[in-house]
Design an enzyme around this catalytic site. Sequence first.
Site, mmCIF file in Angstrom:
data_model
loop_
_atom_site.group_PDB
_atom_site.id
_atom_site.type_symbol
_atom_site.label_atom_id
_atom_site.label_comp_id
_atom_site.label_asym_id
_atom_site.label_seq_id
_atom_site.Cartn_x
_atom_site.Cartn_y
_atom_site.Cartn_z
ATOM 1 N N CYS A 208 2.270 -4.779 13.884
ATOM 2 C CA CYS A 208 1.890 -3.369 14.065
ATOM 3 C C CYS A 208 0.904 -3.210 15.235
ATOM 4 O O CYS A 208 -0.086 -3.928 15.313
ATOM 5 C CB CYS A 208 1.247 -2.858 12.781
ATOM 6 S SG CYS A 208 0.633 -1.181 12.942
ATOM 7 N N CYS B 168 -11.454 1.442 2.854
ATOM 8 C CA CYS B 168 -10.494 2.497 3.189
ATOM 9 C C CYS B 168 -10.746 3.033 4.586
ATOM 10 O O CYS B 168 -11.848 3.478 4.910
ATOM 11 C CB CYS B 168 -10.572 3.641 2.177
ATOM 12 S SG CYS B 168 -9.352 4.914 2.520
ATOM 13 N N CYS C 151 -10.401 11.854 -1.671
ATOM 14 C CA CYS C 151 -10.002 10.939 -2.736
ATOM 15 C C CYS C 151 -11.099 10.917 -3.790
ATOM 16 O O CYS C 151 -12.268 11.168 -3.495
ATOM 17 C CB CYS C 151 -9.813 9.542 -2.140
ATOM 18 S SG CYS C 151 -9.170 8.347 -3.320
ATOM 19 N N ASP D 87 0.558 7.072 10.362
ATOM 20 C CA ASP D 87 -0.508 7.084 9.362
ATOM 21 C C ASP D 87 -1.733 6.292 9.839
ATOM 22 O O ASP D 87 -2.864 6.602 9.472
ATOM 23 C CB ASP D 87 0.072 6.454 8.084
ATOM 24 C CG ASP D 87 -0.916 6.444 6.948
ATOM 25 O OD1 ASP D 87 -1.679 7.403 6.832
ATOM 26 O OD2 ASP D 87 -0.901 5.479 6.173
ATOM 27 N N SER E 210 -1.725 1.526 -6.325
ATOM 28 C CA SER E 210 -2.543 0.561 -5.583
ATOM 29 C C SER E 210 -3.342 -0.309 -6.540
ATOM 30 O O SER E 210 -4.199 0.185 -7.279
ATOM 31 C CB SER E 210 -3.516 1.315 -4.658
ATOM 32 O OG SER E 210 -2.785 2.129 -3.769
HETATM 33 S S1 SF4 Z 1 4.481 -0.325 13.538
HETATM 34 FE FE1 SF4 Z 1 2.405 0.279 13.006
HETATM 35 S S2 SF4 Z 1 1.899 1.870 14.537
HETATM 36 FE FE2 SF4 Z 1 4.114 1.621 14.558
HETATM 37 S S3 SF4 Z 1 4.835 3.209 13.113
HETATM 38 FE FE3 SF4 Z 1 4.666 1.276 11.973
HETATM 39 S S4 SF4 Z 1 2.630 1.361 11.036
HETATM 40 FE FE4 SF4 Z 1 2.670 2.892 12.689
#
Ligand code: SF4
Length: 434
Positions: free
Chosen positions: A346, A33, A26, A292, A133
């Site tokens: 997540c 980051c 980047c 990601d 962003s």
């Molecule tokens: S919930 Fe979190 S770990 Fe699962 S695919 Fe989505 S961003 Fe990735």
Amino acid sequence: MIDSEPTRAGSPPAFHLLAKPTGAVCNLACQYCFFLSKEKLYPDSPFRMTDEMLEEYIRQYVEAQRVPEASIAWQGGEPTLMGLDFFRRSVELVEKHKRPKMTIQHTMQTNGTLLDDEWCEFFKEHNFLIGISIDGPAEMHNAYRVDKGGNPSFDRVMRGLEFLKKRKVDFNILCTVHAANGDYPLEVYRFFRDELEAEFVQFIAIVVRDNETGFQEGKTVTDRSVEPEQWGNFFIGVFDEWVRRDVGQTYVQFFDVALGNWVGAPPSLCVFSPTCGTALALEHNGDLYSCDHFVEPNYFLGNIAETHIMELVASDKQQKFGRDKLDTLPSYCQECDVLFACHGGCPKNRFVETPDGQPGLNYLCAGYKAFFHHIDQPMRIMADLLRQDRAPAEIMQILGAQEREAFATVGRNDPCPCGSGRKFKHCHGRAAPE
Ligand code: SF4
Ligand code: SF4
């Protein structure tokens, strides 16, 4: 490169993939980051997707999408460092490989600093949707979003945004919420709505583990990370403004997703779904990772030059990754009254313990809980409106009428109807200054 017929068994009919043509490279060095440290995964790499890999990726990805609409999503690092010709080729290759009648949306997430008229003309011509962003007004944006020399990036981003607007490119704002802007929801939101005239806004939490590896390890976070309660209060602040004046005008991704969950529609975002595993990440050299947020050795699935994307997505390893979100949910979440909206969040942020000592609770839990409780009543109203085929935007009149009535009858020593927790006489019932 692969030329044999891939096995489709077990591969979902559609999945998302973020492709990183420059890997982690980047031109900025945002201090929070998480991706910059991934450069270490590929020592000596030129960090540029080759034309051969570009075609292989597009061919396989299009083949794998057994639905009429799909998107090719570029991300980084900073994808514009590849130069415009790379994306011109990507558009041509999509046209070459897509099935007749298939619609492909091109999207790119960029820091915006390198955009100019030529880029934006190209984006417009090919209907790119651009995520840019921006972390709020200059002082909040510049708190962490700096270049490698430590110089602020705000003015360069605004310049890029002007080109997007001039060419009428569809864009949405991706704002990370962190220690420097987390206490200022209204300033941030109003800046996007009123000064940048953004119609689509997405907020994501900065939760970065404090370790040397840059991987999802350890239980402490950096001091730039947002606090759980701060995260909840941030969204409450934005929601209270949005629900009274912007429904149907300004789209805040989190609120749309939450409304879907209140209506009982299938969750539209992996973070708030029971399972995940259908949002993968592709590195510049064809290495595919589970997500990601998990571009690290334990979540490496294989290289698409050796194994077709469809087989990697269908692999036991990836299936387990997606199921683990549900299978490892602590009973504290399973018994939670807002599980239907949150689903534990997540897995990247599920590294703290529940009050009774179970592992796997989301670091942001307190914020999610407060927010989902706060929006319950208006969400129920909007969900009912939708079920009656009415516009959710009617909520604004309904709340307005409710509040006028509540304000008309409230006593001076009663709690203020605005929900501030203060007495009416110290809040909205204060005498106007002389
Ligand atoms: S919930 Fe979190 S770990 Fe699962 S695919 Fe989505 S961003 Fe990735
Ligand atoms: S609000 Fe907290 S307890 Fe409830 S599902 Fe979400 S993370 Fe689990």
